[in-house]
Design a protein around this motif. Structure first.
Motif, short mmCIF file in Angstrom:
data_model
loop_
_atom_site.label_atom_id
_atom_site.label_comp_id
_atom_site.label_asym_id
_atom_site.label_seq_id
_atom_site.Cartn_x
_atom_site.Cartn_y
_atom_site.Cartn_z
N ALA A 4 -4.07 13.45 -6.17
CA ALA A 4 -5.18 13.24 -5.24
C ALA A 4 -4.83 12.04 -4.36
CB ALA A 4 -6.46 12.97 -6.01
N PRO A 5 -5.09 12.11 -3.07
CA PRO A 5 -4.69 11.01 -2.18
C PRO A 5 -5.38 9.70 -2.53
CG PRO A 5 -6.16 12.54 -1.05
CD PRO A 5 -5.80 13.18 -2.35
N LEU A 6 -4.62 8.60 -2.45
CA LEU A 6 -5.21 7.28 -2.65
C LEU A 6 -5.90 6.81 -1.38
CD1 LEU A 6 -2.53 5.18 -4.60
CD2 LEU A 6 -4.61 6.22 -5.47
N LEU A 7 -5.40 7.25 -0.22
CA LEU A 7 -5.97 6.85 1.06
C LEU A 7 -6.59 8.07 1.74
CD1 LEU A 7 -3.49 4.82 0.48
CD2 LEU A 7 -3.74 4.22 2.87
N THR A 59 5.66 10.00 -16.43
CA THR A 59 6.13 11.37 -16.33
C THR A 59 6.26 11.73 -14.86
OG1 THR A 59 4.94 11.98 -18.36
CG2 THR A 59 5.63 13.78 -16.90
N PRO A 60 7.45 12.16 -14.42
CA PRO A 60 7.58 12.59 -13.02
C PRO A 60 6.55 13.67 -12.70
CG PRO A 60 9.74 12.41 -14.04
CD PRO A 60 8.73 12.26 -15.15
N ARG A 61 5.90 13.52 -11.58
CA ARG A 61 4.84 14.46 -11.22
C ARG A 61 5.42 15.70 -10.55
NH1 ARG A 61 -0.60 13.62 -10.42
NH2 ARG A 61 -0.37 11.34 -10.38
N ASP A 62 5.01 16.85 -11.01
CA ASP A 62 5.36 18.11 -10.37
C ASP A 62 4.25 18.42 -9.37
OD1 ASP A 62 5.75 20.77 -9.60
OD2 ASP A 62 6.59 21.34 -11.55
N ALA A 63 4.52 18.19 -8.10
CA ALA A 63 3.48 18.34 -7.07
C ALA A 63 2.91 19.74 -7.02
CB ALA A 63 4.04 17.94 -5.71
N ALA A 64 3.71 20.74 -7.39
CA ALA A 64 3.24 22.12 -7.35
C ALA A 64 2.23 22.39 -8.46
CB ALA A 64 4.41 23.08 -7.47
N LEU A 65 2.41 21.72 -9.61
CA LEU A 65 1.53 21.96 -10.75
C LEU A 65 0.37 20.98 -10.82
CD1 LEU A 65 4.21 22.70 -13.52
CD2 LEU A 65 2.82 24.35 -12.24
N THR A 66 0.67 19.71 -10.55
CA THR A 66 -0.36 18.67 -10.63
C THR A 66 -0.29 17.77 -9.40
OG1 THR A 66 1.16 17.28 -11.92
CG2 THR A 66 -0.44 18.62 -13.15
N PRO A 67 -0.72 18.29 -8.26
CA PRO A 67 -0.66 17.47 -7.04
C PRO A 67 -1.52 16.21 -7.18
CG PRO A 67 -2.03 19.41 -6.70
CD PRO A 67 -1.35 19.59 -8.02
N HIS A 107 -8.94 9.70 5.29
CA HIS A 107 -9.04 9.63 6.75
C HIS A 107 -7.67 9.59 7.43
CE1 HIS A 107 -13.27 9.00 6.11
NE2 HIS A 107 -13.04 7.89 5.44
N ASP A 108 -6.73 10.40 6.92
CA ASP A 108 -5.39 10.50 7.53
C ASP A 108 -4.65 9.17 7.55
OD1 ASP A 108 -5.58 13.21 7.98
OD2 ASP A 108 -6.42 12.96 9.98
N LEU A 109 -4.95 8.29 6.58
CA LEU A 109 -4.23 7.03 6.49
C LEU A 109 -3.10 7.08 5.49
CD1 LEU A 109 -7.16 4.43 6.67
CD2 LEU A 109 -5.55 5.06 8.47
N ASP A 110 -2.89 8.26 4.89
CA ASP A 110 -1.73 8.41 4.01
C ASP A 110 -0.47 8.21 4.83
OD1 ASP A 110 -0.49 11.38 4.59
OD2 ASP A 110 -2.63 11.29 4.98
N HIS A 111 0.64 7.91 4.15
CA HIS A 111 1.85 7.50 4.84
C HIS A 111 2.33 8.51 5.88
CE1 HIS A 111 5.95 5.26 4.25
NE2 HIS A 111 5.45 5.12 5.46
N VAL A 129 0.83 -1.20 0.00
CA VAL A 129 0.00 0.00 0.00
C VAL A 129 0.87 1.25 0.00
CG1 VAL A 129 -1.72 1.30 1.30
CG2 VAL A 129 -1.90 -1.20 1.13
N ARG A 130 1.93 1.26 0.83
CA ARG A 130 2.79 2.44 0.89
C ARG A 130 3.57 2.62 -0.41
NH1 ARG A 130 -0.31 4.86 4.11
NH2 ARG A 130 -0.21 4.24 6.32
N ALA A 131 3.93 1.53 -1.07
CA ALA A 131 4.66 1.63 -2.32
C ALA A 131 3.79 2.21 -3.42
CB ALA A 131 5.21 0.27 -2.73
N VAL A 132 2.54 1.73 -3.53
CA VAL A 132 1.68 2.25 -4.60
C VAL A 132 1.29 3.70 -4.31
CG1 VAL A 132 -0.65 1.62 -3.76
CG2 VAL A 132 -0.12 1.50 -6.20
N GLU A 133 1.19 4.04 -3.03
CA GLU A 133 0.91 5.43 -2.66
C GLU A 133 2.06 6.33 -3.09
OE1 GLU A 133 0.05 8.01 1.44
OE2 GLU A 133 0.70 5.92 1.56
N ALA A 134 3.29 5.90 -2.87
CA ALA A 134 4.47 6.67 -3.28
C ALA A 134 4.56 6.75 -4.80
CB ALA A 134 5.73 6.03 -2.71
#
Length: 202
Positions: free
Chosen positions: A178-181, A168-176, A183-187, A30-35
């Protein structure tokens, strides 16, 4: 001569993380796919998903995709943090070996059910990491396992390139992302909650 894969926009690809984040290293997939989701963008034919412990509920997803890449914690009996790639028909042998949790039995059944329905992925790859601790209820990933997530992403990128997928490497500033998890279950949020009380108080 080096062969370069030809992108196949018609191939539907599922990048899936499975596991249980409540049991320390069981949450590796789960943490790997989230990353992976935070780090890369892909074309519309690529679906990135936290499969958690859904088991047979994932059969329909497999029916909708041609290729499957899975991140998971696998007990190979090796040094904690050891990362291995398994391909094709070998994958079910490892998702069923030394069952560590209910989700692994469920995922082996998912692959079998998809095969019986004639919907098994044409290509199947597993990126598995040897866990260190599977009994720390509510605990975070152990250091040897957490340290391999970047390597797992690099391996995933190699596999997907073989399948004709260019990330394509994601530019978090331009295209953040959306969380996969939720309720604060993100890593990051979960790691803070899982930290020992003494550490939080300092």
């Amino acid at each position: 001569m080096t062969e370069h894969p030809t992108p196949s926009p018609s191939s539907r690809i599922l990048v899936l993380g499975i596991g249980n984040i409540l049991w320390a290293d069981e949450g590796f997939g789960v943490r790997a796919v989230e990353a992976f989701h935070r780090a890369y963008q892909a074309d519309d034919n690529v679906t990135v998903m936290d499969g958690g412990t859904q088991g047979l509920y994932l059969v329909n997803l497999l029916q909708e995709h041609d290729h499957l890449l899975v991140f998971d914690a696998i007990d190979y009996g090796l040094v904690p943090g050891t990362l291995r790639r398994i391909d094709g028909d070998e994958v079910p042998k490892f998702t069923g070996a030394k069952k560590m949790s209910l989700h692994q039995t469920g995922f082996q059944e998912v692959l079998s059910a998809a095969d019986l329905l004639g919907a098994a992925p044409a290509r199947l790859a597993l990126i598995g990491c040897q866990p260190q601790d599977l009994e720390d209820w509510g605990g975070a990933l152990t250091p040897p396992v957490a340290a391999r997530i970047d390597d797992a992403l690099a391996l995933a990128r190699t596999i997907l390139a073989e399948w004709g997928v260019m990330l394509t490497p994601r530019d978090a500033a331009l295209t953040p992302a959306a969380p996969l998890l939720s309720h604060d279950l993100d890593h990051a949020s979960y790691e803070r909650r899982a930290a020992p009380a003494a550490a939080v108080g300092n």
